[in-house]
Design a protein around this motif. Structure first.
Motif, PDB file in Angstrom:
ATOM      1  N   GLY A 191       0.840  -1.282   0.036  1.00 41.78           N
ATOM      2  CA  GLY A 191       0.022   0.059  -0.025  1.00 41.78           C
ATOM      3  C   GLY A 191       0.928   1.246   0.027  1.00 41.78           C
ATOM      4  N   ARG A 192       1.825   1.167   0.802  1.00 43.38           N
ATOM      5  CA  ARG A 192       2.739   2.450   0.985  1.00 43.38           C
ATOM      6  C   ARG A 192       3.543   2.592  -0.463  1.00 43.38           C
ATOM      7  N   VAL A 193       3.743   1.827  -1.203  1.00 42.56           N
ATOM      8  CA  VAL A 193       4.371   1.944  -2.632  1.00 42.56           C
ATOM      9  C   VAL A 193       3.420   2.072  -3.571  1.00 42.56           C
ATOM     10  N   ALA A 194       2.335   1.233  -3.853  1.00 42.39           N
ATOM     11  CA  ALA A 194       1.289   1.326  -4.711  1.00 42.39           C
ATOM     12  C   ALA A 194       0.262   2.344  -4.924  1.00 42.39           C
ATOM     13  N   LEU A 195       0.032   2.886  -3.642  1.00 43.64           N
ATOM     14  CA  LEU A 195      -1.158   3.964  -3.653  1.00 43.64           C
ATOM     15  C   LEU A 195      -0.912   5.198  -4.405  1.00 43.64           C
ATOM     16  N   PRO A 196       0.367   5.632  -3.920  1.00 41.33           N
ATOM     17  CA  PRO A 196       0.923   6.989  -4.626  1.00 41.33           C
ATOM     18  C   PRO A 196       0.899   6.744  -6.150  1.00 41.33           C
ATOM     19  N   GLU A 197       1.589   5.867  -6.458  1.00 40.05           N
ATOM     20  CA  GLU A 197       1.527   5.399  -7.841  1.00 40.05           C
ATOM     21  C   GLU A 197       0.245   5.333  -8.837  1.00 40.05           C
ATOM     22  N   MET A 198      -0.739   4.796  -8.216  1.00 38.37           N
ATOM     23  CA  MET A 198      -1.969   4.678  -8.743  1.00 38.37           C
ATOM     24  C   MET A 198      -2.665   6.131  -8.794  1.00 38.37           C
ATOM     25  N   ARG A 199      -2.331   6.814  -7.629  1.00 39.04           N
ATOM     26  CA  ARG A 199      -2.922   8.296  -7.571  1.00 39.04           C
ATOM     27  C   ARG A 199      -2.369   9.038  -8.808  1.00 39.04           C
ATOM     28  N   LYS A 200      -0.920   8.653  -8.886  1.00 39.58           N
ATOM     29  CA  LYS A 200      -0.379   9.644  -9.813  1.00 39.58           C
ATOM     30  C   LYS A 200      -0.957   9.270 -11.213  1.00 39.58           C
ATOM     31  N   TYR A 201      -1.509   8.066 -11.674  1.00 37.33           N
ATOM     32  CA  TYR A 201      -1.986   7.897 -12.774  1.00 37.33           C
ATOM     33  C   TYR A 201      -3.773   8.016 -12.641  1.00 37.33           C
ATOM     34  N   GLY A 202      -4.065   8.616 -11.923  1.00 45.51           N
ATOM     35  CA  GLY A 202      -5.670   8.948 -11.972  1.00 45.51           C
ATOM     36  C   GLY A 202      -6.367   7.780 -11.654  1.00 45.51           C
ATOM     37  N   TYR A 203      -5.912   6.794 -10.883  1.00 46.09           N
ATOM     38  CA  TYR A 203      -7.142   5.662 -10.488  1.00 46.09           C
ATOM     39  C   TYR A 203      -7.945   5.929  -9.683  1.00 46.09           C
TER      40      TYR A 203
END
Ligand code: NA
Ligand code: NA
Lengths: 320, 434, 175
Positions: B125-137
């Motif tokens: 979660g710590r790694v993936a959530l910021p990434e998914m946010r970045k791509y507008g998920y």
């Protein structure tokens, strides 16, 4: 006085196993019968009231009223009683009870002040079960053998093998895959944990076995009506005879069953002599350690040999 | 008062205490203690209480718990958990909902070395959530996939769930761990299917990232985590081929990652201290629940309720699958209040003998119950993974619950599938155990 | 101003307790690494030298006890002991605090009893000479360690209780 009493009985033996179904339940039923149903019982098996090594304390503190406990699992608590786990050749538990109770009367009772003792004994003798053939001491060098603890650990060491400790539940896979090369345990547990499926070989030399017993909580004992006490005492002491289990016949039948899938070879007499020498040295060391602590270790061994003689059980490894 | 009545009052009080927010382990110990005192005597209850806690803290087989937890902590410190996510991203990002799938893949990979669902959800979660946010998920999809993916940690070996199950039911832990591999793989596939269907229905939930990752990049991502792949084969291979027991596997795996972390020069003093403190918190939390549950379990045994219930269930003259359904439904309800570990400790002594009597395979039932407990981790009102993700993502719990809800379907699907075809579970342990 | 003195006393007490908790954590947490190294050495010794570390299992259980018992206070202080907060989060602060106080008092009762009785059982075990099997390590220190761990845990719970009372009066004064 027609008071009734209910016994909460505890043991770590699994609910469906031979110990519960063919020994403890028949024993408790006999108490019920002889008391005209004034004694009833509730069975807490499979460690429902606590883990294996806690069972002496479970009875002592009164979580259960009566129970079976393995004394070798609490090292240091019963130092002299360890004598019962010496490498004797005794296939019948009722004989173990006779010798054990004689020892209790002669010198072991001070170790059981906290409970009422119905009987103490040695378990049916443990043998060596391995994944490779063992016919001589030399075969054992460097083998990793799971030990039940206590004097059996010393015995494994004395033979030149390496004792390893692990929960009995892990032994099956560990033997199958080679984490360990063998196990020292009694035929009943080999059967219960299906170890005969993974051990190809057996050496039916006795390593002795854990010391164990049947105990009653003291406060509960005070509450038992006087006329019921003799029933509990005599049925408890003769539990094995009454249930007719873990005697010579049971031992022979179990070993015969194992022989259909395992190679079980007696040691040659000369080789057995060598093993006995090692066991003898081990017992000397044990007795001297006790003497150093001010406990009569040597006297315990000679007394035990005398008492075993009365029921026709041999103790060749006895050094004194 | 007869013991059974005291028992039912005790259960009522337990739910009351849980509901007013008393920590779970202490609630169990409190009710168990006073229950034993009422049925027997306070002089009996006191040593039982102390014995239960002392016993839990000194049981050799429980050393596996902190060892698996610290393995996960070290993977984070060394940057390997970031690496496993990058790996999944580079290889899977062009699929619809690629990042969510990458997240699930990351969870599955991480779950392979980490024993704890909560730890898996938190780290990925710590790694993936910021990434998914970045791509507008979409927030539901993002948080839901992490929460659900985290539950894989409980099924894919090594798993604390199977360790506890093995201890309680005296089943071979090695066989249990191996039995989780195939259903775990199927569950990953089913989770991925849900993501794909979700994105097909609502394309705006997951904008496609069409930026192609080159083969070189892909291979580099793979090279970056070779240690992790090695640890997986070391730990699982070691258990499977019997180089060591599962308890020892925890130590060997953790030791290997410790060395990797040192070699990568990632191990600073503050990071090590925080990793150790986090290991203490997760382990002690589990121990407190286990110890409390022991006290409560002894109380329940004295009341005879579990034994009577077991007799009653076994005497039900209906299809054994109906009884199984009743038991599984019970797990789902319990999962609303209890975490998976305490659920197992409380119910297995009651349920397990019944399961055996009904002729179900004990290893198979281990997988089924672990699956249902996973479901419990993401259902309201109490779901540990939900809490963790809500904390990590700074989202409301309602969002995470809604997002995770759709991932319950794959779990139920696998339960049904495995019930219809038990071979999926039993195949690997069978070729292993003989 | 007696209220202020009380306030200061509590703040000092709280600092002291948190300090003890930190020390206890620091003494305990590293043992998981020792456990890891010891077990790995045991496995390696068994394979490459046919010489397992004698009593590795017993040493591991002792380390587990030190690691976990000394970590109880820290775990509680950081709120890691799982609980259901659904009701408390929805109630008005005053009622929520009353519930917190009730559950904290009950928790304190069970933890306090454990600390006291662990000392008694430690003394009993000391006289019974119970030891481990392979290395003959006496078992009574474990009971005293449990007493120490639960004592620190109890102090943290008293801090919780103090905090809850402060919040209770704050909520009352506002309402
Ligand atoms: Na896992
Ligand atoms: Na839930």
């Amino acid at each position: 006085d027609k008071k009734k009493i209910n016994i909460r009985f505890s043991t770590w033996h699994v609910p469906s196993g031979a110990d519960v179904q063919k020994l403890w339940i028949p024993m408790l039923e006999e108490m019920k019968k002889r008391s005209n149903n004034r004694i009833t019982y509730t069975m807490y098996s499979g460690g429902a009231l606590g883990k294996g090594p806690d069972h002496f304390d479970i009875v002592k503190t009164g979580l259960s009223d009566m129970g079976y406990a393995t004394l070798s699992w609490t090292p240091g608590r019963f130092p002299l009683t360890d004598v019962l786990s010496s490498p004797i050749v005794c296939p019948a538990k009722w004989k173990g009870v006779e010798a054990g109770m004689a020892m209790y009367d002669r010198m072991l009772s001070p170790e059981f002040k906290d409970v009422k003792v119905l009987h103490i004994n040695n378990c049916v003798m443990a043998h060596l079960w391995t994944t490779r053939a063992v016919t001589r001491l030399e075969d054992l060098q460097g083998m990793k053998i799971r030990s039940p603890g206590g004097l059996q650990t010393r015995a494994i060491q004395a033979l030149g093998a390496t004792p390893v400790f692990m929960p009995l539940g892990d032994v099956y896979l560990s033997m199958e895959t080679g984490v360990i090369d063998g196990v020292v345990t009694c035929p009943a547990l080999v059967k219960a944990f299906k170890l005969n499926e993974v051990a190809g070989f057996g050496v039916p030399t006795s390593f002795g076995c854990v010391s164990e017993g049947l105990f009653v909580n003291k406060r509960f004992w005070e509450r038992v009506p006087e006329d019921l006490k003799p029933i509990i005492e005599s049925v408890g002491r003769d539990a094995y005879k009454i249930a007719g289990i873990f005697d010579e016949g049971w031992y022979a039948a179990t070993m015969a069953e194992f022989k259909t899938t395992m190679e079980i070879e007696e040691l040659s007499p000369a080789e057995q002599q060598r093993w006995d020498d090692r066991f003898r040295k081990m017992l000397v060391a044990w007795a001297e350690e006790l003497e150093a602590k001010g406990l009569p270790g040597k006297k315990a061994l000679t007394a035990f040999r005398e008492e075993l003689g009365r029921v026709g059980v041999g103790f060749n490894a006895c050094p004194y | 008062m007869d013991p059974q009545t005291i028992g039912f009052i005790g259960i009522g009080v337990l739910f009351l205490l849980l509901f007013i927010g008393m920590p779970i382990g202490f609630s169990l110990a409190f009710v168990g203690f006073w229950g034993i005192a009422f049925i027997t005597d306070i002089s009996v209850a006191l040593p039982t209480l102390v014995r239960s806690f002392n016993g839990t803290f000194t049981t050799y087989s429980f050393t596996v718990i902190p060892l698996f937890v610290i393995m996960g902590e070290l993977a984070t410190v060394s940057g390997l958990s970031q690496g496993i996510y990058t790996l999944a991203d580079k290889w899977l990002r062009r699929l619809p909902g690629g990042l969510a799938i990458a997240t699930l893949g990351g969870c599955a990979g991480f779950a392979a070395i980490c024993g704890s669902s909560v730890a898996t959800a938190a780290t990925i979660g710590r790694v993936a959530l910021p990434e998914m946010r970045k791509y507008g998920y979409d927030n539901y999809l993002a948080t839901g996939s992490v929460a659900a993916g985290g539950t894989l940690g409980f099924l894919i070996p090594p798993s604390i769930g199977f360790v506890v199950y093995g201890i309680l039911t005296e089943q071979s832990i090695g066989k249990l761990l191996v039995s989780g591999i195939l259903p775990g793989g199927i569950l990953v596939a089913a989770f991925v299917t849900i993501v794909v269907v979700w994105v097909m229905i609502r394309p705006e939930a997951a904008p496609r990232n069409l930026e192609q990752a080159g083969m070189g990049e892909k291979l580099k991502a793979l090279r970056d985590v070779w240690e992790l792949i090695l640890v997986f084969f070391l730990v699982m291979g070691g258990i499977y081929f019997g180089l060591f027991t599962p308890t020892e596997a925890g130590a060997v795996g953790a030791f290997f990652l410790f060395v990797v972390t040192l070699l990568r020069k990632k191990l600073t003093w503050p990071l090590l201290v925080e990793a150790l403190a986090a290991t203490v918190r997760v382990s002690v939390m589990i121990f407190m629940i286990l110890a409390g549950a022991y006290v409560f379990t002894y109380f329940m045994a004295l009341t005879m309720i579990p034994m009577n219930l077991s007799v009653w269930l076994s005497a039900m003259v209906v299809s054994r699958y109906l009884i199984l359904a009743v038991i599984l439904a019970g797990y789902l309800v319990l999962g609303c209040f209890l975490d998976a570990t305490s659920m197992m400790v409380l119910t297995l002594p009651v349920i397990f003998p019944t399961i055996l009597k009904l002729g179900f395979d004990p290893i198979w039932f281990g997988v089924i119950s672990v699956l249902m407990m996973e479901a419990g981790l993401i259902t309201p009102p109490l779901g540990l993974n939900i809490f963790v993700i809500a904390g990590v993502a700074d989202e409301s719990m309602e969002t995470v619950f809604k997002g995770a809800f759709f991932f319950l379907l794959p779990i139920f699907f696998v339960v049904v599938l495995v019930t219809l075809y038990p071979g999926i579970v039993l195949f690997l342990p069978q070729i292993m155990g003989r | 101003m007696p209220a202020l003195t009380k306030h200061l006393l509590f703040a000092r007490f709280k600092r002291l307790v948190h300090g003890l908790t930190r020390w206890s954590l620091a003494l305990g947490m590293g043992w998981v690494l020792v456990m890891m190294i010891l077990t790995t050495a045991d496995v390696a010794g068994r394979y490459f030298l046919s010489k397992p570390v004698p009593g590795a299992m017993e040493l591991s259980s002792f380390m587990l006890a030190v690691f976990a018992m000394l970590g109880m206070a820290h775990t509680h202080q950081r709120g890691a002991n799982v609980r259901v907060t659904m009701l408390i989060r929805t109630l008005p602060p005053f009622f929520a605090n009353v519930l917190v106080i009730i559950s904290t008092v009950l928790t304190l009762q069970i933890v306090g009893m454990m600390a006291w009785y662990a000392v008694r059982m430690g003394l009993e075990e000391y006289h019974a000479n119970a030891t481990t099997d392979a290395l003959s390590i006496p078992l009574y220190p474990l009971e005293f360690l449990l007493a120490l761990g639960t004592l620190l845990l109890g102090l943290e719970i008293i801090v919780n209780l103090g905090d809850a009372f402060y919040r209770l009066f704050a909520a009352k004064n506002q309402g």
